[in-house]
Design an enzyme around this catalytic site. Structure first.
Site, PDB file in Angstrom:
ATOM      1  N   SER A  35       0.864  -1.176   0.000  1.00  0.00           N
ATOM      2  CA  SER A  35       0.000   0.000   0.000  1.00  0.00           C
ATOM      3  C   SER A  35       0.899   1.224   0.000  1.00  0.00           C
ATOM      4  CB  SER A  35      -0.863   0.017   1.257  1.00  0.00           C
ATOM      5  OG  SER A  35      -0.085   0.393   2.378  1.00  0.00           O
ATOM      6  N   ASP A  36       0.406   2.355  -0.475  1.00  0.00           N
ATOM      7  CA  ASP A  36       1.107   3.604  -0.206  1.00  0.00           C
ATOM      8  C   ASP A  36       1.066   3.766   1.320  1.00  0.00           C
ATOM      9  OD1 ASP A  36       2.443   5.996  -0.380  1.00  0.00           O
ATOM     10  OD2 ASP A  36       1.180   6.808  -1.970  1.00  0.00           O
ATOM     11  N   CYS A  37       1.892   4.676   1.876  1.00  0.00           N
ATOM     12  CA  CYS A  37       2.061   4.607   3.320  1.00  0.00           C
ATOM     13  C   CYS A  37       0.775   4.908   4.084  1.00  0.00           C
ATOM     14  CB  CYS A  37       3.247   5.462   3.741  1.00  0.00           C
ATOM     15  SG  CYS A  37       4.733   4.622   3.166  1.00  0.00           S
ATOM     16  N   ASP A  38       0.337   3.886   4.772  1.00  0.00           N
ATOM     17  CA  ASP A  38      -0.910   3.868   5.527  1.00  0.00           C
ATOM     18  C   ASP A  38      -2.162   3.962   4.673  1.00  0.00           C
ATOM     19  OD1 ASP A  38      -0.535   3.084   8.137  1.00  0.00           O
ATOM     20  OD2 ASP A  38       0.502   4.969   8.592  1.00  0.00           O
ATOM     21  N   ALA A  39      -2.044   3.529   3.444  1.00  0.00           N
ATOM     22  CA  ALA A  39      -3.226   3.520   2.570  1.00  0.00           C
ATOM     23  C   ALA A  39      -4.227   2.424   2.956  1.00  0.00           C
ATOM     24  CB  ALA A  39      -2.824   3.380   1.110  1.00  0.00           C
TER      25      ALA A  39
END
Ligand SMILES: *[C@@H]1O[C@H](CO)[C@@H](O)[C@H](O)[C@H]1NC(C)=O
Ligand SMILES: *[C@@H]1O[C@H](CO)[C@@H](O)[C@H](O)[C@H]1NC(C)=O
Ligand SMILES: *[C@@H]1O[C@H](CO)[C@@H](O)[C@H](O)[C@H]1NC(C)=O
Ligand SMILES: *[C@@H]1O[C@H](CO)[C@@H](O)[C@H](O)[C@H]1NC(C)=O
Ligand SMILES: *[C@@H]1O[C@H](CO)[C@@H](O)[C@H](O)[C@H]1NC(C)=O
Ligand SMILES: *[C@@H]1O[C@H](CO)[C@@H](O)[C@H](O)[C@H]1NC(C)=O
Ligand SMILES: *[C@@H]1O[C@H](CO)[C@@H](O)[C@H](O)[C@H]1NC(C)=O
Length: 787
Positions: free
Chosen positions: A302-306
Site C-alpha cells: 500500500s502507499d504509506c498507511d493507505a
C-alpha cells in the site's frame, strides 16, 4: 522491439547493493557482524537450500512461522525472526532519480555519505533518449518504491515532476526501461517457477553465475489514477477519482500494464485514492487484473498507511479490521506503516481475516526476497557482493548525471539567435534569482544527499566567465517582497549579460502540495520586467520546476531574448546550463507535457476526464484531447539549428486480413456532418495484428551550422472526426545525433492495432477504418485501412 529503438528515456539503472544495510568497505574486508538469513548455524533449513524451487523455499519459511510472527511481516519494517536466523527487513527504500532519503531503508550516515543526484524524472523524460542510462549505488535495501508512472494529468499537480509527463506511451516506455534496467533479471538456471528474461549483465566485476533472480526490485506506483495531492477540499487520502472506462483504458492504465507486462516489475503500489468509489488498495478487481491479465508476479504494497485510509479517510469500511480484511483479500500484501501490524490480530479474532489470507501475502513477499537472493547465504559471495563505496558517485555516474541534464534542458525561446554566447566577447554576467546560487534541492522531490559535486548555476557560469555577480532579487522562490530588487538592479545595470533564474521549487509544488496558479510565484514576474527595463541587452530567462508555468508574458516580451527550462536538473544542472548558454552543447530536449495558460486553472482539478466536453465548457486534458490555447505544446523545444523532415516511405493502404464478418463491423457517428457514418472494428476482433505492422522511414535534415542531437517524434491522427478519438497521439520517438547541413535517417515500426486505435466509451479499443495520418512535424502521410 528493435525498430522501436526510437526514443528516449532515461533509465535509471540504479544499482546498488546493500547487504542488509551493512556496507562492505571493500571486496576484501568482510564486515564481521554482517547479518543475513541462512548464516551458519541457521543454514540447514529447506528455505536455505538454493537447489530447491523458490516457491518450495518460500512455503518452507511460512511453515516455520507462528501467527504472531506472520503478522509482524505485514508492514514495511518487517521484524526479524531470531530463532530462525532471519534478520529484520526494511522494504521501504526510494530511488526515483538516484538514491533518495525519503524511505527509512536508506541512510547516509555510514561509509557512504552521498550518492549521485540525477535530474528529476520530468527532466530525464524531456531528453526523450531511451538509451540514456543511469547507475548509482547507495546505502539501502533491495526493494525500491519507484518509478512513479502516474500520468501528469493536471499542470497543478505537486508530484508531476516525479513522473515522465502526460503521455501514456512515453510513461509506458519509461516504466519498461526503468524496471528492466533496475531489476536486471537474470537468466534462469532452470528449476525456478518464475519466468525469466534473459539479459546480459555488464558488471565489470562479475560473470553471470547463472543464478536466477533480481538485482533489485522496482515498484510501479501509484496504482491507479493518482495525481492529486491537496486542492480545495480534495486530499489524496479521501479523493474519489471518477474515471470513465474510456480514459482508464487509454490514459490511466497503459503505464501500469506496460510496467508489469513488459517491464516485469516485482512490486506494485496501490494508491490512497478511490477509483469510482473503491479505494485502490481494497479494489480486488483492479489488483487481480494485474496478476491474472497482466501476469504480475511480485508483492503489492500500500502507499504509506493507505490501508488505514480505507477506513479513516475513505470511510469505505466500518472498522479498522474490515479495512485490513478487505485489503488482504483484495491482494494488498503489506501496508507501509503499522496498521496491519496492529489490527490484523483482532481481525483474525473477529473472523474477518483467515490465516490463509496472510499466508498468501507472505508467499508473495518471500518469493521476492528469495528472487533477490536474500536467502542464498553470505551476500558478499553473491553476484553483487563486490560493489562498494568505490561504486558510489563514481566518475561514470557523475558524467551520466551531467549528460542527462544536458539532454533534458529545453530551449523555449531564442530570438534572433541570441544564444549561444561566445565567451570571449563577454566580460561580465549578472545572475539573478533565489535559486541561482543554491544547490539544496536541484533534484526536486525524492532527492538524496549529495555532498561532493553539486554546482550552482552561478558556479556553472563562472567556469566560462570570470566576472559573474550574483544577487537573489527575491529572498525566496515565493518572492513575497521586492526588497531585494534594488541589489539586483545594481548588479544588472553594468553587466554585459543578465541571466535571471525564476520558476518553482519544492515550496511551490511537492507531495501534499498542488498549485492554484500557473503564474510565476509572488513578485517574480515583476523582478523580470524590472530588470529587463534596465539591462544593457535583452535577458536570458532560466526556468526551474517540474510543473508548467504560464510564461505568455515573457514569451511575448522582446526584452527577454531567450528562455530555457531546466526543471530540477540534479547535481550537474549548473554545468549543463552553462554549456548550453555558451554553445558547447546544442539543446535538444522537448517538453513531455503541455504548458497551459493561467485560464486553465478554472478547470476543476478533481475532474478526471481526459476528453473535452464542449457542452460544459470543459477543454479536455493533455495534447491528446485539450482543445484550448497553449503556452507551449507537448513536444515543444528549440535548438540552435533548424530541422526539416521527410517521411520517406510508408504504405498507403492496409487491408485487414482474415474473415471479418459483416456483423462484426460496427458503426459510429461522425461528430461533424449529418447522416454520414464510418466503419470501425473492435480491436479484439482484428485477426493477425502482427501482419499489419510496417516500417516508416523518416529523414531529418539539420539546416544549421551546429551539430545537434535531436528528438524525432512520430504521431498518428484519425483524419475524420470520431467521437472520443485523440487529436493526435505519439506513436514513436527517437533521439538521433545530427550533423550540420546533413540528413539523418531513422525508422519507426508502426503497429496499427496499437497506434491507430483508441478506447470507446465502454473501455474497448476500436480501430477506425479509413484514413489515418502519420504526422512528422509539418509532414503528413495518409494510410488507409480497409477490410
Ligand atoms: C515498525 O515501526 C513502528 C514505528 O514506526 C513500530 O511501532 C513497530 O514496532 C515497528 N515494527 C517492527 C516489527 O519493528
Ligand atoms: C544511521 O542512522 C540510522 C537511522 O537514523 C541509525 O539507526 C544508525 O545507528 C546510524 N548509523 C550510524 C553509523 O550512525
Ligand atoms: C542518448 O543518451 C546516451 C547516454 O547518455 C548518449 O550516449 C547518446 O549520445 C544520446 N543520444 C543522443 C542522440 O543524444
Ligand atoms: C468519514 O468519517 C469521519 C469520521 O469517522 C468523518 O469525520 C468524515 O467526514 C467522513 N468522511 C466522509 C467522506 O464521509
Ligand atoms: C553562493 O552560495 C555559497 C553557499 O551558500 C556562498 O558561500 C557564496 O558566498 C554564495 N555566492 C555569492 C556570490 O553570493
Ligand atoms: C537554498 O534553498 C532552500 C530552499 O529551497 C533554503 O532552505 C536554503 O536556505 C537556501 N540556501 C541558501 C544558501 O540560500
Ligand atoms: C529557423 O528558421 C526560422 C524560420 O525560417 C528562422 O526565423 C530562424 O532564425 C531559424 N533558426 C535557426 C537557429 O536557424
Amino acid at each position: 522491439m528493435s525498430q522501436w529503438n526510437f526514443l528516449f528515456s532515461s533509465i535509471i539503472i540504479t544499482f546498488l547493493y546493500f547487504n542488509l544495510n551493512l556496507f562492505l568497505t571493500n571486496s576484501e574486508t568482510i564486515v564481521k557482524n554482517l547479518e543475513y538469513p541462512c548464516k551458519p548455524p541457521y543454514n540447514s533449513y529447506p528455505f536455505c537450500d538454493t537447489s530447491l524451487p523458490i516457491t518450495t523455499r518460500a512455503q518452507s519459511i511460512i511453515s516455520h512461522l507462528t501467527l504472531p510472527e506472520k503478522i509482524q511481516q505485514l508492514c514495511n519494517n518487517a521484524s526479524g525472526i531470531p530463532r530462525l536466523g532471519i534478520p529484520a527487513y526494511e522494504w521501504w527504500s526510494e530511488s526515483l532519480h538516484g538514491i533518495a532519503t525519503n524511505g527509512p531503508g536508506i541512510t547516509f550516515n555510514g561509509t557512504i555519505q552521498a550518492a549521485t543526484s540525477f535530474p528529476q524524472v520530468i527532466v530525464t523524460a524531456s531528453a526523450f533518449n531511451r538509451t540514456l542510462a543511469m547507475y548509482n549505488v547507495g546505502q539501502a535495501g533491495l526493494t525500491f518504491w519507484a518509478p512513479n508512472i502516474n500520468i501528469f494529468r493536471d499542470p497543478r499537480w505537486g508530484r508531476g515532476q516525479e513522473t515522465p509527463g502526460e503521455d501514456p506511451m512515453v510513461a509506458s516506455a519509461f516504466a519498461v526501461d526503468f524496471v528492466r534496467g533496475f531489476q536486471r533479471e537474470k537468466a534462469s538456471g532452470g528449476g525456478g517457477n518464475v519466468k525469466r528474461v534473459v539479459r546480459k549483465r555488464s558488471l565489470s566485476d562479475g560473470d553471470d553465475d547463472g543464478n536466477e533472480g533480481l538485482m533489485l526490485s522496482a515498484c510501479c506506483k501509484h496504482m491507479i489514477a493518482y495525481d492529486l495531492e491537496l486542492w480545495n477540499n480534495f486530499a489524496r487520502y479521501n479523493f474519489n477519482a471518477v474515471v470513465t472506462a474510456q480514459d482508464m483504458q487509454d490514459t490511466y492504465q497503459p503505464p501500469f500494464q506496460s510496467c508489469i507486462q513488459q517491464g516485469k516489475a516485482s512490486c506494485l503500489m496501490c494508491s490512497y485514492n478511490a477509483v469510482n468509489g473503491i479505494p485502490a488498495c481494497a479494489d480486488k478487481e483492479l489488483l487481480q487484473k494485474a496478476r491474472n491479465d497482466w501476469g504480475f508476479e511480485g508483492y503489492i504494497t500500500s502507499d504509506c498507511d493507505a490501508v488505514a485510509t480505507i477506513f479513516e479517510y475513505q470511510n469505505y469500511t466500518k472498522s479498522p479490521e474490515d479495512a485490513v480484511a478487505i485489503a488482504l483479500k483484495s491482494g494488498t500484501d503489506i501496508n507501509c506503516g503499522t496498521y496491519m501490524l496492529f489490527n490484523t490480530k483482532s481481525a483474525i479474532e473477529q473472523g474477518k481475516v483467515q490465516e490463509m489470507d496472510i499466508d498468501k501475502a507472505l508467499l508473495n513477499l518471500f518469493l521476492v526476497q528469495l528472487r533477490l537472493g536474500l536467502f542464498n547465504g553470505d551476500p558478499t559471495k553473491g553476484p553483487y557482493g563486490k560493489l562498494g563505496p568505490k561504486d558510489v558517485c563514481s566518475t561514470e555516474h557523475k558524467t551520466l548525471a551531467l549528460e542527462a541534464a544536458r539532454q533534458g534542458i529545453v530551449l523555449l525561446k531564442n530570438r534572433n539567435k541570441f544564444l549561444p554566447f561566445n565567451k570571449d566577447s563577454i566580460s561580465s554576467i549578472a545572475v539573478i534569482g533565489p535559486l541561482a546560487n543554491n544547490t539544496s534541492k536541484m533534484g526536486g522531490g525524492y532527492t538524496g544527499t549529495n555532498l561532493n559535486f553539486p554546482k550552482s548555476i552561478f558556479e556553472g557560469l563562472q567556469a566560462y566567465v570570470k566576472n559573474v555577480n550574483y544577487a537573489p532579487g527575491c529572498l525566496a522562490v515565493s518572492c513575497e517582497s521586492t526588497s531585494g530588487f534594488e541589489e539586483a538592479i545594481s548588479i544588472a545595470k553594468d553587466a554585459d549579460i543578465v541571466v535571471i533564474v525564476a520558476g518553482l521549487d519544492l515550496s511551490q509544488e511537492t507531495e501534499d502540495h498542488d498549485r492554484y496558479s500557473l503564474l510565476l510565484p509572488g513578485f517574480q514576474s515583476k523582478l523580470i520586467t524590472t530588470i529587463a527595463a534596465i539591462s544593457k541587452k535583452p535577458l536570458v530567462l532560466v526556468i526551474t520546476g517540474g510543473g508548467p508555468i504560464d510564461l505568455s508574458m515573457a514569451n511575448g516580451d522582446e526584452r527577454i531574448a531567450s528562455i530555457l527550462w531546466i526543471g530540477y536538473p540534479g547535481e550537474a544542472g549548473g554545468n549543463a546550463l552553462a554549456e548550453i548558454i555558451f554553445g558547447d552543447y546544442n539543446p535538444g530536449g522537448r517538453l513531455p507535457l503541455t504548458w497551459y495558460p493561467e485560464a486553465f486553472t478554472s478547470v476543476p482539478m478533481n475532474d478526471m476526464n481526459m476528453r473535452a466536453d464542449p457542452s460544459r465548457d470543459y477543454p479536455g486534458r493533455t495534447y491528446r484531447f485539450y482543445t484550448g490555447k497553449v503556452v507551449y505544446g507537448f513536444g515543444y523545444g528549440l535548438s540552435f539549428t533548424n530541422y526539416t523532415y521527410k517521411l520517406l516511405n510508408a504504405p498507403k493502404q492496409l487491408t485487414l486480413s482474415g474473415s471479418i464478418s459483416p456483423e462484426s463491423k460496427r458503426k459510429i457517428q461522425l461528430q461533424i456532418g449529418e447522416g454520414y457514418q464510418l466503419d470501425y472494428i473492435n480491436l479484439d476482433e482484428v485477426e493477425s495484428c502482427n501482419s499489419l505492422k510496417f516500417n516508416v522511414q523518416v529523414s531529418v535534415m539539420n539546416e544549421g551550422e551546429m551539430d545537434g542531437s535531436h528528438v524525432i517524434m512520430l504521431y498518428s491522427r484519425v483524419t475524420n472526426e470520431h467521437a472520443g478519438a485523440p487529436r493526435k497521439q505519439l506513436i514513436g520517438f527517437d533521439r538521433v545525433q545530427t550533423t550540420s547541413y546533413r540528413g539523418t535517417e531513422s525508422s519507426f515500426l508502426v503497429d496499427p492495432c496499437n497506434h491507430f486505435s483508441f478506447a470507446n466509451e465502454h473501455g474497448k479499443r476500436i480501430l477506425p477504418l479509413g484514413d489515418h495520418a502519420l504526422v512528422l512535424e509539418d509532414q503528413e502521410h495518409i494510410v488507409s485501412i480497409q477490410i
